[in-house]
Design a protein around this motif. Structure first.
Motif, short mmCIF file in Angstrom:
data_model
loop_
_atom_site.label_atom_id
_atom_site.label_comp_id
_atom_site.label_asym_id
_atom_site.label_seq_id
_atom_site.Cartn_x
_atom_site.Cartn_y
_atom_site.Cartn_z
N THR A 1 0.83 -1.20 0.00
CA THR A 1 0.00 0.00 0.00
C THR A 1 0.87 1.25 0.00
O THR A 1 0.58 2.23 -0.67
CB THR A 1 -0.91 0.02 1.25
N LEU A 2 1.97 1.20 0.76
CA LEU A 2 2.76 2.41 0.95
C LEU A 2 3.90 2.56 -0.05
O LEU A 2 4.40 3.65 -0.26
CB LEU A 2 3.29 2.45 2.38
N VAL A 3 4.32 1.45 -0.65
CA VAL A 3 5.37 1.55 -1.66
C VAL A 3 4.72 1.96 -2.98
O VAL A 3 3.70 1.42 -3.36
CB VAL A 3 6.07 0.18 -1.80
N PRO A 4 5.30 2.97 -3.66
CA PRO A 4 4.66 3.41 -4.90
C PRO A 4 4.73 2.32 -5.98
O PRO A 4 5.82 1.85 -6.31
CB PRO A 4 5.48 4.63 -5.33
N THR A 5 3.57 1.90 -6.46
CA THR A 5 3.54 0.98 -7.59
C THR A 5 2.70 1.65 -8.67
O THR A 5 2.01 2.62 -8.41
CB THR A 5 2.88 -0.36 -7.22
N ARG B 1 19.33 9.86 12.15
CA ARG B 1 18.65 10.18 10.90
C ARG B 1 17.58 9.15 10.58
O ARG B 1 16.56 9.45 10.00
CB ARG B 1 19.66 10.13 9.76
N VAL B 2 17.88 7.88 10.90
CA VAL B 2 16.98 6.80 10.53
C VAL B 2 15.90 6.61 11.58
O VAL B 2 14.72 6.55 11.29
CB VAL B 2 17.77 5.48 10.35
N SER B 3 16.29 6.51 12.83
CA SER B 3 15.35 6.21 13.88
C SER B 3 15.75 6.95 15.15
O SER B 3 16.64 6.50 15.87
CB SER B 3 15.32 4.70 14.11
N PRO B 4 15.13 8.08 15.44
CA PRO B 4 15.55 8.93 16.55
C PRO B 4 15.39 8.25 17.91
O PRO B 4 15.97 8.71 18.89
CB PRO B 4 14.63 10.15 16.44
N ASN B 5 14.59 7.14 17.96
CA ASN B 5 14.36 6.50 19.25
C ASN B 5 15.42 5.46 19.61
O ASN B 5 15.42 4.94 20.71
CB ASN B 5 12.99 5.82 19.27
N GLY C 1 14.74 -3.98 12.42
CA GLY C 1 14.04 -2.75 12.82
C GLY C 1 14.66 -1.53 12.18
O GLY C 1 13.95 -0.63 11.71
N LEU C 2 15.98 -1.51 12.13
CA LEU C 2 16.70 -0.36 11.57
C LEU C 2 16.41 -0.22 10.07
O LEU C 2 16.13 0.88 9.57
CB LEU C 2 18.20 -0.53 11.82
N VAL C 3 16.46 -1.36 9.36
CA VAL C 3 16.22 -1.32 7.91
C VAL C 3 14.79 -0.87 7.61
O VAL C 3 14.56 -0.03 6.74
CB VAL C 3 16.50 -2.71 7.28
N MET C 4 13.83 -1.41 8.38
CA MET C 4 12.43 -1.01 8.14
C MET C 4 12.24 0.47 8.45
O MET C 4 11.47 1.16 7.77
CB MET C 4 11.48 -1.86 8.97
N SER C 5 12.93 0.97 9.48
CA SER C 5 12.83 2.40 9.79
C SER C 5 13.37 3.22 8.62
O SER C 5 12.80 4.26 8.26
CB SER C 5 13.63 2.75 11.05
N ALA C 6 14.46 2.74 8.04
CA ALA C 6 15.04 3.47 6.90
C ALA C 6 14.06 3.49 5.74
O ALA C 6 13.91 4.52 5.07
CB ALA C 6 16.35 2.81 6.48
N ILE C 7 13.36 2.36 5.51
CA ILE C 7 12.38 2.33 4.43
C ILE C 7 11.24 3.31 4.73
O ILE C 7 10.81 4.05 3.86
CB ILE C 7 11.82 0.89 4.26
N LYS C 8 10.79 3.32 5.99
CA LYS C 8 9.71 4.23 6.35
C LYS C 8 10.13 5.68 6.16
O LYS C 8 9.36 6.50 5.68
CB LYS C 8 9.27 3.98 7.80
N ARG C 9 11.37 5.99 6.54
CA ARG C 9 11.89 7.35 6.30
C ARG C 9 11.85 7.68 4.82
O ARG C 9 11.48 8.77 4.42
CB ARG C 9 13.34 7.44 6.78
N ILE D 1 9.94 6.44 2.46
CA ILE D 1 8.58 6.66 1.97
C ILE D 1 7.98 7.92 2.61
O ILE D 1 7.09 8.54 2.04
CB ILE D 1 7.68 5.44 2.27
N GLY D 2 8.48 8.26 3.81
CA GLY D 2 7.97 9.46 4.46
C GLY D 2 6.79 9.21 5.39
O GLY D 2 5.87 10.00 5.48
N ILE D 3 6.82 8.05 6.09
CA ILE D 3 5.76 7.77 7.06
C ILE D 3 6.38 7.35 8.37
O ILE D 3 7.58 7.05 8.44
CB ILE D 3 4.83 6.62 6.59
#
Lengths: 219, 317
Positions: free
Chosen positions: B89-93, B218-222, B268-276, B278-280
């Motif tokens: 849904t969130l990845v542009p196709t 930059r990737v995950s501030p938490n 977790g880190l990789v998924m955070s990078a993907i979310k960054r 995509i911008g969510i």
């Protein structure tokens, strides 16, 4: 028209909700049994069923879609779905364009509006896709004038804008197999024709009322 | 059905999880009652929402394990489906990807789980990395839209890898025939999930308590070094202490749970990078307080396949 919902309609609504994973937000009004015309952007065959399924069942029972006669009257299955299952109001699309002279166009147009007004009756609501056809989902096409004339003919009925997001990716025009992505449905604040407002100005305002409800942005 | 209840060690594992949840609920309630309205309120509300979500997830997981092998398979297939749904849904196709996506959801993903069901290890291991890898770009090419072609093919393949292939390695643990451990494979799955998820939770808790130095702000501030070290070490300690439920010695259990924790962190880190990218912030809103399914499963996506292969390499003759 009976107030009973056809069992197939409920079944299809359930399937559409499951496939579209739709999250519904009432942003500008609350669900209400008063007479309304819900108007939304149109990108998918799922649009109507998803919008309809998002309404509470007592409202659903009195809410009918406006659909194109040339498409939904074509095969027995489509006719059955449109007439028996969803009690659709079938209108001849493009009959205005086919008119040979302004008088005939005026007559045909009047006729279409009267059909819609009759379908509203004194307790029904309608679901209308004023673009007239399914788009690609990138831009909302200019609205046809039916919404304006209907609003003048029945000023007592509330016009509720709604935006259906991502359904063009779930079941785009020309495909018959859905991809189960998630979608959003947002109902906005009701609008009405301002005193003396011109047709084109109102239709553009109505279109912006719909596009302003976009939550994620262009797909 | 219900043969899991005849395995006392499995019952102990579940009992431990339930006690932990009960203690957390009590602590969560105390914190909420002591807190004055204002500043730290949202953190505590978020904590309580997480604990409530954990009760639900635990109940679903327990039911699946009680039903047996098929239950676990169906549960993970559903998780894969929901995760893939959030991802796609969130990845542009584009419009041209429609049929490829249909195949990914309704053929490739179910087939992966079916292969575990019929215990065909060889095909299970290559179906997505080899066959789907060839299928995805080909079917997009046939659709004819070449705009952003490489990006689209790569993004879809990555989604299938993470959501279907990687995650399916968790229930695939039930395939492994470890001598002297027959019939207890449900414990191995539970062990992986407990260590992996506790590592997430403990990293969060340590981070909230003493976290100062950011790892990758930059990737995950938490994510902080204090949270990472505290979480990984305490979850490794927990995993080591659970050796009695596994075919491992305490030392082996320490090594494997350490590996699970580190890989969980990487996921977790990789998924955070993907979310960054995509911008969510979160992948979805399915579980209250937890973001989406994929936000919960990101650590398991990376930990499951490596844990599976380590166990298979060293413990299956």
């Amino acid at each position: 028209m009976s107030k009973r919902i056809h069992p197939v309609a409920n079944l299809l609504a359930g399937i559409a909700r499951g496939i579209s994973g739709v999250q519904v937000q009432w942003a500008g009004c609350e669900p209400d049994e008063r007479q309304r015309v819900y108007f939304a952007n149109h990108t998918s065959h799922l649009d109507f069923v998803v919008l309809w399924s998002a309404l509470p069942s007592d409202i659903r029972a009195v809410t009918r879609p406006i659909a194109a006669k040339d498409y939904w009257d074509e095969t027995p299955l489509r006719r059955y779905l449109a007439e028996k299952v969803f009690h659709a109001v079938l209108l001849e699309r493009g009959s205005l364009a086919k008119a040979k002279n302004p008088d005939e166009a005026h007559f045909v147009g009047r006729h279409l509006i009267e059909d819609m007004a009759a379908a509203l009756g004194d307790r029904n609501s309608l679901i209308l896709f004023p673009e007239g056809t399914r788009g690609t989902g990138e831009k909302i096409a200019p609205f046809r004038s039916g919404l304006y004339h209907l609003a003048l003919r029945r000023p007592d009925v509330e016009l509720v804008p709604a935006y259906l997001e991502n359904l063009n990716r779930i079941l785009p025009k020309g495909e018959f197999l859905p991809v189960p992505m998630l979608s959003l449905l947002t109902f906005g604040k009701p609008i009405q024709v301002a005193p003396g407002e011109a047709k084109d100005a109102f239709l553009e305002r109505a279109r912006e009322a719909v596009s302003g409800l976009r939550r994620i942005g262009p797909a | 059905m219900l043969e899991a209840l005849r395995d006392p060690k499995l019952v102990w594992l579940f009992g431990g999880v339930l006690s932990l949840l009960a203690i957390s609920s009590v602590i969560g309630n105390i914190l909420r009652n002591r807190q004055k309205p204002g500043a730290g309120r949202t953190t505590i509300d978020n904590l309580n929402a997480r604990i409530r979500a954990w009760w639900k997830m635990c109940a679903i997981f327990a039911t699946a394990i009680l039903v047996g092998r098929v239950g676990s398979l169906i549960l993970f297939a559903i998780i894969s489906f929901l995760a893939m749904r959030e991802y796609m849904t969130l990845v542009p196709t584009r419009r041209g990807d429609h049929r490829t996506l249909f195949w990914s959801f309704f053929v490739i993903m179910p087939l992966q789980y079916y292969l575990i069901g019929i215990q065909w290890y060889g095909f299970f291991a290559i179906m997505i990395p080899v066959l789907a890898f060839v299928f995805v770009p080909t079917s997009i090419a046939i659709a004819g839209d070449t705009e952003h072609f490489l990006e689209r093919a790569a993004k879809i393949q990555f989604g299938i890898m993470v959501c279907a292939y990687c995650l399916s390695h968790a229930p695939a643990l039930l395939l492994l025939k470890i001598p002297g451990f027959e019939g207890h494979d449900a414990r191995l799955l539970l062990y992986l999930v407990i260590v992996d998820q506790m590592s997430d939770v403990l990293q969060y808790v340590w981070g909230k308590l003493i976290g100062k130095h950011k790892i990758a702000w930059r990737v995950s501030p938490n994510k902080t070094w204090e949270g990472f070290l505290g979480g990984v070490l305490s979850a490794t300690a927990l995993g080591t202490a659970l050796w009695w439920a596994t075919p491992f010695t305490p030392l082996q259990s320490a090594g494997l749970s350490f590996t699970i924790c580190i890989l969980g962190f990487c996921g977790g880190l990789v998924m955070s990078a993907i979310k960054r990218d995509i911008g969510i912030k979160d992948f979805g809103v399915v579980i209250e307080g937890h973001g989406g399914i994929l936000d919960r499963m990101d650590s398991l996506c990376f930990a499951a396949p490596i844990f599976f292969h380590l166990v298979r390499y060293y413990f299956v003759p």
